[in-house]
Design an enzyme around this catalytic site. Structure first.
Site, PDB file in Angstrom:
ATOM      1  N   GLU A 109       0.842  -1.200   0.000  1.00  0.00           N
ATOM      2  CA  GLU A 109       0.000   0.000   0.000  1.00  0.00           C
ATOM      3  C   GLU A 109       0.876   1.248   0.000  1.00  0.00           C
ATOM      4  O   GLU A 109       2.039   1.195   0.401  1.00  0.00           O
ATOM      5  CB  GLU A 109      -0.875   0.012   1.261  1.00  0.00           C
ATOM      6  CG  GLU A 109      -2.337  -0.299   1.027  1.00  0.00           C
ATOM      7  CD  GLU A 109      -3.104   0.776   0.274  1.00  0.00           C
ATOM      8  OE1 GLU A 109      -2.495   1.590  -0.451  1.00  0.00           O
ATOM      9  OE2 GLU A 109      -4.334   0.799   0.390  1.00  0.00           O
ATOM     10  N   ASP A 113      -4.139   5.012   6.655  1.00  0.00           N
ATOM     11  CA  ASP A 113      -4.684   6.201   7.311  1.00  0.00           C
ATOM     12  C   ASP A 113      -5.659   5.719   8.394  1.00  0.00           C
ATOM     13  O   ASP A 113      -5.250   5.398   9.505  1.00  0.00           O
ATOM     14  CB  ASP A 113      -5.345   7.042   6.216  1.00  0.00           C
ATOM     15  CG  ASP A 113      -5.895   8.366   6.682  1.00  0.00           C
ATOM     16  OD1 ASP A 113      -5.513   8.824   7.762  1.00  0.00           O
ATOM     17  OD2 ASP A 113      -6.709   8.964   5.955  1.00  0.00           O
TER      18      ASP A 113
HETATM   19  P1  IMP Z   1      -7.556   4.316   4.852  1.00  0.00           P
HETATM   20  O1  IMP Z   1      -8.614   3.341   4.410  1.00  0.00           O
HETATM   21  O2  IMP Z   1      -8.143   5.484   5.585  1.00  0.00           O
HETATM   22  O3  IMP Z   1      -6.421   3.675   5.604  1.00  0.00           O
HETATM   23  O4  IMP Z   1      -6.986   4.980   3.555  1.00  0.00           O
HETATM   24  C1  IMP Z   1      -6.167   4.342   2.691  1.00  0.00           C
HETATM   25  C2  IMP Z   1      -6.153   5.023   1.344  1.00  0.00           C
HETATM   26  O5  IMP Z   1      -6.556   6.402   1.416  1.00  0.00           O
HETATM   27  C3  IMP Z   1      -4.752   5.078   0.802  1.00  0.00           C
HETATM   28  O6  IMP Z   1      -4.439   3.911   0.079  1.00  0.00           O
HETATM   29  C4  IMP Z   1      -4.765   6.313  -0.059  1.00  0.00           C
HETATM   30  O7  IMP Z   1      -5.232   5.992  -1.352  1.00  0.00           O
HETATM   31  C5  IMP Z   1      -5.748   7.225   0.622  1.00  0.00           C
HETATM   32  N1  IMP Z   1      -5.085   8.219   1.489  1.00  0.00           N
HETATM   33  C6  IMP Z   1      -5.070   8.276   2.834  1.00  0.00           C
HETATM   34  N2  IMP Z   1      -4.348   9.308   3.281  1.00  0.00           N
HETATM   35  C7  IMP Z   1      -3.866   9.914   2.174  1.00  0.00           C
HETATM   36  C8  IMP Z   1      -2.995  11.064   1.971  1.00  0.00           C
HETATM   37  O8  IMP Z   1      -2.518  11.732   2.899  1.00  0.00           O
HETATM   38  N3  IMP Z   1      -2.734  11.372   0.689  1.00  0.00           N
HETATM   39  C9  IMP Z   1      -3.204  10.676  -0.378  1.00  0.00           C
HETATM   40  N4  IMP Z   1      -3.986   9.601  -0.235  1.00  0.00           N
HETATM   41  C10 IMP Z   1      -4.329   9.225   1.028  1.00  0.00           C
HETATM   42 MG    MG Z   2      -4.279   3.536  -1.898  1.00  0.00          MG
END
Ligand code: IMP
Ligand code: MG
Length: 190
Positions: A109, A113
């Site tokens: 990945e 986040d």
């Molecule tokens: P999560 O499901 O919140 O962990 O988000 C994961 C996905 O969100 C990542 O694979 C990214 O595509 C996107 N994402 C999360 N934070 C960022 C950031 O700061 N910049 C760009 N994409 C992000």
């Molecule tokens: Mg992603």
């Protein structure tokens, strides 16, 4: 397009960014992660699965830093839908092209986040009889994590809770081609 036009557009892009991780820093860390993975998977049937699109740059560098016979595959999931926060919904847009039964899988990945995307992905992949499944993520933003139980086995860098772009990461599809990781100063004009 003339050279001077290209120069102007690069300056415009960079003026709205603050460098968080330089190209050199990323290069060094990716080499370390590659060596670590190579040491751990010497006798394994390793498949490295990149999560499109964000992981594509990290994936390309990481696999070349792993000095082992391995195969690669890709998945595409949608969770952000061009917005800057998680929707909580994870939709599989593209699945791996080969069964992972009996294989040793590393899911690659760009960033973790909230952890919702990878947690769901691990649930799906976890039911398919792989020998092992681990996670490699270039970036880890621990602060907004909802799925606190998610383990990142190979982590490039822990970063503060800021929206970052570059080295595969985007905002509304842009900035993926930057060779460094930057923080967007003003998302309104990103
Ligand atoms: P999560 O499901 O919140 O962990 O988000 C994961 C996905 O969100 C990542 O694979 C990214 O595509 C996107 N994402 C999360 N934070 C960022 C950031 O700061 N910049 C760009 N994409 C992000
Ligand atoms: Mg992603």
């Amino acid at each position: 397009m003339s050279a001077s036009t290209v120069q102007k557009s690069t300056e415009f892009t960079n003026s709205n960014l603050e460098v968080l991780l330089s190209e050199e820093q990323i290069k060094r860390r990716v080499a370390e992660l590659g060596a670590e993975i190579a040491a751990a998977y010497a006798e394994k049937d390793l498949v490295i699965v990149g999560v499109l699109k964000g992981s594509c740059v990290f994936m390309a560098d990481l696999i070349r830093a792993v000095d082992l016979p391995l195969t690669i595959d890709f998945m595409a999931v949608s969770s952000y839908k061009d917005a800057m926060k998680s929707s909580g919904d994870v939709e599989i847009l593209k699945d791996v092209s080969q069964p992972i039964r009996g294989k040793d899988v590393i899911v690659v990945e760009d960033i973790v986040d909230t952890g919702l995307t990878l947690f769901r992905l691990m649930e799906i992949l976890g039911s398919r009889g792989a020998n092992s499944i681990k996670i490699a993520s270039l970036l880890d933003k621990p602060e907004p994590r909802i799925k606190k139980e998610l383990v990142i086995d190979y982590c490039g860098f822990q970063i503060p809770n800021k929206f970052v772009v570059g080295y595969g990461l985007d905002v509304a599809g842009r900035y993926r081609n930057l060779p460094f990781i930057g923080v967007v100063k003003n998302p309104e004009i990103a």
